[in-house]
Design a protein around this motif. Structure first.
Motif, PDB file in Angstrom:
ATOM      1  N   ALA A   1       0.898  -1.269  -0.025  1.00 36.56           N
ATOM      2  CA  ALA A   1      -0.129  -0.029   0.084  1.00 36.56           C
ATOM      3  C   ALA A   1       0.777   1.201  -0.030  1.00 36.56           C
ATOM      4  O   ALA A   1       1.705   1.413   1.006  1.00 36.56           O
ATOM      5  N   TYR A   2       0.699   1.924  -0.974  1.00 35.18           N
ATOM      6  CA  TYR A   2       1.498   3.300  -1.163  1.00 35.18           C
ATOM      7  C   TYR A   2       0.604   4.546  -0.959  1.00 35.18           C
ATOM      8  O   TYR A   2      -0.402   4.534  -1.494  1.00 35.18           O
ATOM      9  N   LYS A   3       1.130   5.375  -0.154  1.00 32.52           N
ATOM     10  CA  LYS A   3       0.550   6.444   0.232  1.00 32.52           C
ATOM     11  C   LYS A   3       1.104   7.769   0.072  1.00 32.52           C
ATOM     12  O   LYS A   3       2.391   8.009   0.370  1.00 32.52           O
ATOM     13  N   CYS A   4       0.300   8.580  -0.294  1.00 38.26           N
ATOM     14  CA  CYS A   4       0.944  10.048  -0.532  1.00 38.26           C
ATOM     15  C   CYS A   4       0.301  10.919   0.635  1.00 38.26           C
ATOM     16  O   CYS A   4      -1.100  11.062   0.422  1.00 38.26           O
ATOM     17  N   GLU A   5       0.913  11.878   1.267  1.00 37.86           N
ATOM     18  CA  GLU A   5       0.594  12.618   2.271  1.00 37.86           C
ATOM     19  C   GLU A   5       0.963  14.088   2.243  1.00 37.86           C
ATOM     20  O   GLU A   5       2.526  13.947   2.119  1.00 37.86           O
ATOM     21  N   ILE A   6       0.211  15.044   2.200  1.00 37.75           N
ATOM     22  CA  ILE A   6       0.307  16.474   2.152  1.00 37.75           C
ATOM     23  C   ILE A   6       0.132  17.188   3.302  1.00 37.75           C
ATOM     24  O   ILE A   6      -0.994  17.080   3.678  1.00 37.75           O
ATOM     25  N   SER A   7       0.872  18.106   3.979  1.00 35.34           N
ATOM     26  CA  SER A   7       0.371  18.806   5.058  1.00 35.34           C
ATOM     27  C   SER A   7       0.720  20.374   4.886  1.00 35.34           C
ATOM     28  O   SER A   7       1.961  20.611   3.910  1.00 35.34           O
TER      29      SER A   7
END
Length: 330
Positions: free
Chosen positions: A153-159
């Motif tokens: 599972a590949y996740k992209c997270e932006i903050s």
């Protein structure tokens, strides 16, 4: 009563503190994740491209992070020096990166080898326009994929920066598998079969990982019990670790297998990978025909018979020819 009020105020204080961090991608304002482009199926022979597109909505970008199975392996922070941090994660091999002259962009070098040696002074190639991180999107590539360790599972997270500290993310499951590049190859099938013949054919799949299984269909149905189909045999792995699969089928050339006015039979070889159901089966279909004993007479025989008959028996020859053609049809 006092203890209950104290607990209530404590809960309210926690909600006030935590609330700015709880943000949904489609809340209509501020930071929003527009698109995450990650394939669900990746071939280990090709790089795996991961891309996130987002809009800051007037806020300042804090970071873009990439995870595999909740383990962070890449972080882009434009306000920090260095702007990029990477972390070791099993099965994840990032394409080498080099800083650009732009303050907020990091480009990825086309120059890398199988030993993961970074060529930081190489020339940036044609992919520069697609492979970079900025304040609107971040695209990276993974190389040297393996089916066991790179799937996940590949996740992209932006903050965003304060005071909102918004966080948005998206996750895609990726399966690494080497897809067959070609259709299966059928050998041994004759153009014409006669009574008493044996249909003896072989089928071999294009190399893949996981290995394929081979099956046969005759006129769209499994072969009759009078035939014999071997178990699927796998070759030794090639230099890329891929395996070719093969099987054979032997079956009597029975008249019932050949259908229609032309007495034709369709033989289909099917190659599929049960371990990866999202890969569609690969097919190869060939057609052969059946000729009964009355069709053995050659054209040369007809010509000799006609010549020796003479004009007196020409009408007999014509009737015989018509009968012969009707037998071919029916």
């Amino acid at each position: 009563m006092f203890e209950f009020q104290h607990l209530w105020w404590l809960i309210c204080s926690i909600i006030i503190i935590v609330h700015p961090w709880i943000v949904y991608p489609d809340d209509g304002g501020g930071l929003r994740l527009l698109e995450m482009s990650v394939p669900s199926l990746a071939d280990p022979r090709d790089p795996l491209r991961l891309s996130c597109h987002f809009t800051m909505g007037g806020e300042e970008l804090n970071s873009v992070k990439w995870y595999k199975d909740e383990e962070e392996f890449f972080r882009y922070m434009p306000l920090q020096n260095p702007a990029i941090l990477t972390f070791p994660v099993a099965g994840v091999h990032l394409r080498p990166v080099i800083p650009s002259s732009h303050s907020h962009n990091i480009y990825y070098s086309n120059n890398y080898n199988s030993n993961n040696n970074y060529h930081r002074n190489g020339v940036i190639g044609d992919d520069k326009a697609q492979l970079y991180c900025s304040k609107s999107h971040c695209t990276i590539e993974l190389v040297n994929l393996t089916r066991v360790h790179s799937s996940g599972a590949y996740k992209c997270e932006i903050s965003s920066e304060g005071p909102t500290f918004r966080v948005v993310f998206s996750t895609t499951n990726v399966t690494v598998a080497a897809i067959p590049k070609e259709r299966p190859r059928v050998t041994g099938l004759k153009a014409v079969y006669h009574p008493g013949d044996i249909i003896n054919v072989s089928c071999m799949s294009s190399p893949s990982e996981p290995p394929s299984t081979i099956s046969f269909l005759i006129n769209g149905k499994p072969p009759p019990q009078s035939g014999a189909v071997s178990e699927t045999i796998h070759s030794h792995p090639d230099q890329d670790g891929l395996v070719a699969s093969s099987a054979t089928m032997k079956i009597p050339a029975e008249k019932s297998l050949f259908l229609g006015p032309s007495s034709a039979m369709e033989l289909r070889c099917v190659s599929q990978i049960p371990a990866v159901p999202q890969i569609p089966p690969h097919h190869t279909a060939l057609t052969t025909i059946f000729k009964s004993p009355h069709s053995y007479l050659s054209n040369q025989t007809w010509m000799e018979w006609s010549k020796n008959s003479g004009s007196r028996n020409s009408h007999i020859f014509s009737l015989y020819l018509i009968s012969y053609l009707m037998l071919q049809i029916f």
